[in-house]
Design a protein around this motif. Structure first.
Motif, short mmCIF file in Angstrom:
data_model
loop_
_atom_site.label_atom_id
_atom_site.label_comp_id
_atom_site.label_asym_id
_atom_site.label_seq_id
_atom_site.Cartn_x
_atom_site.Cartn_y
_atom_site.Cartn_z
N PHE A 70 -8.81 -2.81 16.74
CA PHE A 70 -7.56 -2.11 17.05
C PHE A 70 -7.18 -1.26 15.84
CE2 PHE A 70 -6.35 -6.13 15.15
CZ PHE A 70 -5.29 -5.83 14.31
N ASP A 71 -6.18 -0.42 16.04
CA ASP A 71 -5.77 0.53 15.00
C ASP A 71 -4.56 0.02 14.22
OD1 ASP A 71 -7.66 2.62 15.58
OD2 ASP A 71 -6.50 3.05 17.40
N ILE A 72 -4.56 0.36 12.93
CA ILE A 72 -3.36 0.24 12.10
C ILE A 72 -2.89 1.67 11.85
CG2 ILE A 72 -2.35 -0.59 9.97
CD1 ILE A 72 -3.27 -2.85 11.67
N LEU A 73 -1.74 2.01 12.41
CA LEU A 73 -1.25 3.37 12.32
C LEU A 73 -0.49 3.60 11.01
CD1 LEU A 73 0.12 3.66 15.98
CD2 LEU A 73 -2.19 4.21 15.13
N ALA A 74 -0.06 4.84 10.82
CA ALA A 74 0.77 5.15 9.65
C ALA A 74 1.98 4.23 9.64
CB ALA A 74 1.19 6.62 9.70
N ASN A 75 2.47 3.95 8.44
CA ASN A 75 3.59 3.01 8.24
C ASN A 75 3.20 1.59 8.62
OD1 ASN A 75 5.36 5.11 7.40
ND2 ASN A 75 5.77 5.62 9.55
N ASN A 76 1.87 1.33 8.69
CA ASN A 76 1.36 -0.02 8.92
C ASN A 76 1.88 -0.64 10.21
OD1 ASN A 76 -0.23 -0.62 6.32
ND2 ASN A 76 1.73 0.17 5.55
N VAL A 77 1.77 0.11 11.27
CA VAL A 77 2.13 -0.37 12.60
C VAL A 77 0.85 -0.72 13.34
CG1 VAL A 77 3.18 0.23 14.81
CG2 VAL A 77 4.24 0.99 12.67
N ALA A 78 0.76 -1.93 13.89
CA ALA A 78 -0.43 -2.36 14.62
C ALA A 78 -0.39 -1.84 16.05
CB ALA A 78 -0.52 -3.88 14.62
N SER A 79 -1.50 -1.23 16.47
CA SER A 79 -1.61 -0.71 17.84
C SER A 79 -2.78 -1.39 18.52
CB SER A 79 -1.80 0.80 17.81
OG SER A 79 -1.98 1.32 19.12
N LEU A 80 -2.48 -2.41 19.33
CA LEU A 80 -3.52 -3.19 19.99
C LEU A 80 -3.79 -2.62 21.39
CD1 LEU A 80 -2.48 -5.12 17.70
CD2 LEU A 80 -3.11 -7.00 19.21
N PRO B 77 0.83 -1.21 0.00
CA PRO B 77 0.00 0.00 0.00
C PRO B 77 0.86 1.26 0.00
CG PRO B 77 -0.01 -1.03 2.17
CD PRO B 77 0.68 -1.98 1.25
N VAL B 78 0.37 2.25 -0.69
CA VAL B 78 1.08 3.53 -0.78
C VAL B 78 0.35 4.53 0.10
CG1 VAL B 78 1.82 5.39 -2.30
CG2 VAL B 78 1.84 3.02 -3.13
N ALA B 79 1.09 5.19 1.01
CA ALA B 79 0.50 6.15 1.95
C ALA B 79 -0.32 7.19 1.18
CB ALA B 79 1.60 6.82 2.76
N PRO B 80 -1.46 7.57 1.69
CA PRO B 80 -1.94 7.32 3.05
C PRO B 80 -2.70 5.99 3.22
CG PRO B 80 -3.45 8.79 1.96
CD PRO B 80 -2.33 8.55 0.99
N ALA B 81 -2.78 5.18 2.16
CA ALA B 81 -3.45 3.89 2.30
C ALA B 81 -2.64 2.99 3.21
CB ALA B 81 -3.61 3.24 0.93
N ILE B 82 -3.32 2.05 3.86
CA ILE B 82 -2.65 1.08 4.72
C ILE B 82 -3.13 -0.32 4.32
CG2 ILE B 82 -2.18 2.61 6.67
CD1 ILE B 82 -4.76 1.72 7.96
N ILE B 83 -2.66 -1.35 5.01
CA ILE B 83 -2.97 -2.72 4.65
C ILE B 83 -4.47 -3.01 4.69
CG2 ILE B 83 -0.74 -3.57 5.46
CD1 ILE B 83 -2.32 -4.69 7.92
N LEU B 84 -4.87 -4.11 4.06
CA LEU B 84 -6.25 -4.59 4.04
C LEU B 84 -7.20 -3.63 3.33
CD1 LEU B 84 -6.54 -5.94 7.71
CD2 LEU B 84 -6.02 -7.25 5.64
N GLY B 85 -6.64 -2.76 2.49
CA GLY B 85 -7.47 -1.79 1.79
C GLY B 85 -8.06 -0.74 2.69
#
Length: 617
Positions: free
Chosen positions: A500-510, A464-472
């Motif tokens: 939970f959140d997926i932050l910028a740069n595709n970081v998972a925040s549980l 994915p290209v920012a600002p998009a993130i994984i899983l569409g």
């Protein structure tokens, strides 16, 4: 039954295929009917043989077939019984069909024969068949000529387009090319249908269809057309390969020299030989075991290793194979893709599972090179790593064979051209793969072994290209983690993470560990947006089952590790994989037979369950 009073005799050349465009100027046509060649013709399913007439290689005014319709009392076509008359030297086979469809139809079959050879078609040879159809009709009907078929052969090359034209009409004569794959075959069939116009007034409407100018020629291709690299998937067999299956890889030169390797389980058996007339019968030696006979013929038009099998004289297995036809160099480059493409896939169970089989999903990925080469890497549903280096076939076929002698094997075929277009532009992956784990009483992972059939579902993966993130997803959307089976039914904690959140740069925040939103303290330690791999863990805490005073009433923690791949399941983008969870230790039980031994946290069985990472609905 009477025939239309206004006969018009029109020669129709059937456009069977444009298959000859694949046969270069270097081909040579050899007359099959150089001796006492002949054709039998029969309306199927009546199966009446009609001896042919005319020159041995050009058959004129064949005894043919009448297709007839009869009006009923209301003036509509239909409701007429099937009528036929036994053929004689001067008669045709007639057919009347009424099904309220205003359509008469039947199947016409031809078979090349001779006095010394019941089937002139020979294994592995390429033939071109051409013929015309003569009709007698008043011009008010439509004739449809359907798909020719030949049992045991691929016919035609390429796909035939059925014709439907008003009569009378003349088409340019063409021929159909096919490859004979069985010596006991030879009959070639095509369907004929006649539909009168609504203005037709005859009570009995008849169209007579005759075969004319039939020719069958052998097509001899230059030897260099067979050169290349081939691979084939060997069936699983209890005697020949201990149910591991296998794979064969071979290289053929423009002079027909063959060298290759047969891999069954993890043992390699080299072989050499020669291809003659596109066919080979090679002997593969095995130490301490009977030699294997490897038979095949090469289909250069379709880039296939065709009609291939392996036999030890007692047992025989089928080999499905193809040729590498992709290239990026040479005078006529044929790249598999304009740029390298990453594919990811999950292996979803397609058979009912027993309790002794993993409940999680296997997964894998590969990069398709411009030259068609690729290497698959991934994990089985119970966490075993595997690799497989191969190439994509002419219709997107990918041989998937990975074996470890002490563990078992993956065996099957992936497909990245599900529509068989002959190009690899599709981004969808499918296929079927079987996994077999051999029994091993010392293993904590499924010591009884298992055999499971999986459906492969996947897609081309793009970062994915920012600002998009994984899983569409976009920033602010919520993801979820869902765990299923694998021993969770008896656990005190449900480790699912509802959001939970997926932050910028595709970081998972549980959510925080042991919180209401994360009771199993799940953590995603790896989330790779460049190749789709993700991994993490969760922790369960349960009351001890052991009754020994040292453990009674105490809590025991178990950590489950999970891993998966980001892909697509045909509907939406998901992350699919498995977790591995140790069972709770327990005391010995000698009241059953056989007795169950006591277990500890380091000796309990390990179960596989599924993990699903997805966008929250």
């Amino acid at each position: 039954m009477k025939t239309s009073s206004r006969f018009k005799h029109t020669l129709l050349s059937i456009l069977l295929a444009v298959g000859t465009q694949h046969l270069t100027h270097a081909q040579q046509n050899v007359d099959v009917f150089s001796g006492n060649g002949n054709f039998e013709i029969a309306p199927d399913p009546l199966l009446y043989p009609f001896p042919g007439s005319g020159p041995t290689n050009t058959l004129t005014r064949f005894k043919g077939w009448q297709l007839a319709l009869r009006r009923n009392g209301t003036g509509d076509f239909g409701n007429a019984a099937i009528v036929h008359q036994a053929p004689t030297a001067n008669s045709y086979a007639s057919l009347s069909i009424g099904s309220n469809t205003s359509l008469a139809s039947g199947t016409l079959s031809v078979k090349p024969v001779s006095a010394t050879n019941p089937s002139l078609l020979q294994l592995g040879k390429i033939y071109a068949l051409s013929f015309s159809v003569a009709t007698m009709d008043d011009g008010s009907a439509t004739l449809e000529v359907g798909l020719p078929s030949h049992t045991g052969a691929r016919l035609p090359i390429p796909a035939f387009q059925a014709l439907s034209q008003n009569l009378p009409l003349t088409w340019n004569r063409q021929s159909v090319s096919f490859i004979c794959t069985s010596l006991d075959q030879g009959k070639i069939s095509f369907s004929l249908k006649v539909k009168p116009s609504s203005a037709t007034t005859q009570p009995d409407y008849v169209t007579t269809v005759l075969l004319d100018n039939m020719e069958l020629k052998e097509v001899v291709l230059p030897p260099q057309r067979i050169a290349g690299t081939y691979t084939g998937l060997v069936e699983r067999h209890p005697d020949l390969n201990d149910l591991f299956g296998g794979r064969v890889d071979l290289t053929v030169t423009d002079r027909g020299s063959v060298s290759g390797n047969l891999i069954m389980a993890t043992i390699q058996y080299p072989f050499t030989g020669t291809v003659v007339n596109n066919q080979a019968s090679l002997l593969i030696q095995r130490s301490s075991k009977a030699a294997l006979r490897f038979k095949f013929f090469l289909d250069p038009l379709n880039n296939l290793l065709a009609a291939a099998n392996l036999s030890d004289g007692v047992s025989e297995v089928f080999v499905e194979g193809w040729r590498l036809n992709w290239s990026t160099t040479g005078p006529n480059p044929n790249p598999a893709a304009s740029e390298p493409k990453i594919y990811t896939f999950a292996l979803k169970k397609s058979t009912a599972l027993a309790t002794s089989e993993p409940d999680g999903d296997g997964f894998g990925s590969f990069t398709l090179g411009r030259d068609g080469l690729l290497s698959i890497a991934g994990r089985s549903a119970d966490g075993e790593n595997y690799t497989c280096s191969t190439f994509a076939g002419p219709k997107g076929q990918i041989s998937f064979y990975a074996a470890e002698i002490s563990k078992g094997s993956f065996h099957g075929k992936l497909d990245i051209d599900l529509a068989d277009t002959g190009n690899l532009n599709s981004n969808v992956l499918g296929g079927n793969v079987s996994a077999r784990r051999i029994p091993d009483k010392s293993s904590r992972l499924y010591p009884l072994g298992y055999y499971v059939v999986y459906s492969a579902v996947g897609t081309r993966f793009t970062q994915p290209v920012a600002p998009a993130i994984i899983l569409g997803m976009t920033l602010g959307a919520k993801a979820q983690l869902v765990f299923n089976k694998g021993g969770l039914a008896s656990a005190a904690i449900n480790p699912n993470v509802p959001e939970f959140d997926i932050l910028a740069n595709n970081v998972a925040s549980l959510p925080a560990p042991q919180s209401v939103g994360n009771p199993g303290s799940a953590v995603i330690t790896t989330l790779n947006s460049s190749n789709g791999f993700f991994a993490g863990s969760f922790v369960l805490e349960d009351t001890e089952l052991r009754k020994v005073p040292a453990f009674v009433g105490k809590k025991i923690k178990r950590t489950a590790n999970f891993a998966g791949i980001l892909t697509r399941d045909g509907v939406s983008q998901i992350g699919a994989g498995h977790f591995l969870l140790p069972e709770l230790p327990q005391d010995a039980d000698r009241s059953v037979t056989p007795a169950i031994p006591a277990t500890s946290p380091t000796t309990t069985k390990i179960l596989s369950g599924s993990v699903l990472l997805s966008k929250k609905p």
